[in-house]
Write a protein that holds these residues in place. Structure first.
Motif, short mmCIF file in Angstrom:
data_model
loop_
_atom_site.label_atom_id
_atom_site.label_comp_id
_atom_site.label_asym_id
_atom_site.label_seq_id
_atom_site.Cartn_x
_atom_site.Cartn_y
_atom_site.Cartn_z
N PRO A 67 -3.40 5.20 9.26
CA PRO A 67 -4.02 4.88 7.94
C PRO A 67 -3.59 3.69 7.56
O PRO A 67 -2.34 3.24 7.27
N VAL A 68 -4.49 2.67 7.09
CA VAL A 68 -4.19 1.19 6.61
C VAL A 68 -4.73 0.86 5.34
O VAL A 68 -5.86 1.27 4.94
N MET A 69 -4.09 0.02 4.49
CA MET A 69 -4.66 -0.40 3.11
C MET A 69 -5.44 -1.56 3.62
O MET A 69 -5.16 -2.18 4.78
N ALA A 70 -6.18 -1.95 2.71
CA ALA A 70 -7.16 -3.30 2.72
C ALA A 70 -6.45 -4.36 3.11
O ALA A 70 -6.61 -5.11 3.95
N ARG A 71 -5.25 -4.70 2.50
CA ARG A 71 -4.30 -5.70 2.98
C ARG A 71 -4.02 -5.98 4.30
O ARG A 71 -3.88 -7.07 4.74
N GLU A 72 -3.49 -4.59 4.82
CA GLU A 72 -3.07 -4.56 6.07
C GLU A 72 -4.37 -5.09 7.29
O GLU A 72 -4.03 -5.72 8.12
N VAL A 73 -5.48 -4.50 6.52
CA VAL A 73 -6.69 -4.96 7.52
C VAL A 73 -7.03 -6.41 7.48
O VAL A 73 -7.06 -7.04 8.58
N GLY A 74 -6.77 -6.97 6.45
CA GLY A 74 -6.84 -8.29 5.96
C GLY A 74 -5.85 -9.22 6.94
O GLY A 74 -6.40 -10.26 7.55
N GLU A 75 -4.63 -8.54 7.08
CA GLU A 75 -3.84 -9.49 7.88
C GLU A 75 -4.25 -9.47 9.33
O GLU A 75 -4.29 -10.27 10.14
N GLY A 76 -4.71 -8.46 9.71
CA GLY A 76 -5.26 -8.00 11.09
C GLY A 76 -6.60 -8.64 11.59
O GLY A 76 -6.65 -9.37 12.71
N VAL A 77 -7.46 -9.39 10.46
CA VAL A 77 -8.60 -10.05 10.81
C VAL A 77 -8.45 -11.48 10.48
O VAL A 77 -9.24 -12.20 10.63
N GLY A 78 -7.20 -11.69 9.97
CA GLY A 78 -7.07 -13.24 9.52
C GLY A 78 -7.34 -14.03 8.29
O GLY A 78 -7.75 -14.71 7.85
N VAL A 79 -7.65 -12.65 7.26
CA VAL A 79 -7.82 -13.08 5.59
C VAL A 79 -6.64 -13.41 4.84
O VAL A 79 -5.83 -12.87 5.09
N ASP A 80 -6.84 -14.49 4.44
CA ASP A 80 -5.59 -14.92 3.34
C ASP A 80 -5.32 -13.82 2.25
O ASP A 80 -6.02 -13.73 1.27
N VAL A 81 -4.59 -12.86 2.56
CA VAL A 81 -4.45 -11.56 1.77
C VAL A 81 -3.53 -12.09 0.26
O VAL A 81 -3.44 -11.23 -0.50
N SER A 82 -2.93 -13.29 0.46
CA SER A 82 -2.12 -13.71 -1.08
C SER A 82 -3.22 -13.89 -2.04
O SER A 82 -2.93 -14.00 -3.17
N VAL A 83 -4.33 -14.09 -1.81
CA VAL A 83 -5.66 -14.46 -2.77
C VAL A 83 -6.43 -13.34 -3.03
O VAL A 83 -7.00 -12.82 -1.93
N LYS A 84 -6.41 -12.52 -4.18
CA LYS A 84 -7.22 -11.43 -4.35
C LYS A 84 -8.50 -11.61 -4.27
O LYS A 84 -9.29 -10.79 -3.75
#
Length: 104
Positions: free
Chosen positions: A56-73
């Motif tokens: 199971p993953v958090m939204a942040r980990e999914v964002g990293e996987g799809v190329g979303v800039d997770v440092s910006v909320k």
């Protein structure tokens, strides 16, 4: 009759709809016989990222996987909304601790 239904499901693609005067993609509910190809490409990438995770993953980990800039909320929240939409329509499962996983 069942052949006709199968053909209709196979040819069914997400169609644009209107909400508040804005064009949006309608995400279909997951039914037996439907597969991920019925989803828009963004949603297919999200499911693939959740599936590739070790658990199971958090939204942040999914964002990293799809190329979303997770440092910006502000960029992570739309992704979280898509994850919740996939949960609501039966494509993913949300655990009580807020992590996401694929449905079996």
């Amino acid at each position: 009759m069942s052949e006709q239904l199968a053909e209709e499901r196979a040819s069914a693609r997400p169609i644009p709809g209107q909400v508040g005067g804005r064009a949006v993609m309608l995400i279909p509910r997951r039914d037996p016989g439907t597969d991920e190809s019925m989803l828009p490409p963004d949603y297919q990438r999200i499911i693939a990222a959740v599936r590739q995770a070790a658990g199971p993953v958090m939204a942040r980990e999914v964002g990293e996987g799809v190329g979303v800039d997770v440092s910006v909320k502000a960029k992570l929240e739309p992704l979280r909304g898509k994850l919740v939409r996939l949960v609501d329509r039966g494509w993913l499962q949300k655990l009580p601790d807020g992590r996401f996983t694929t449905r079996l």
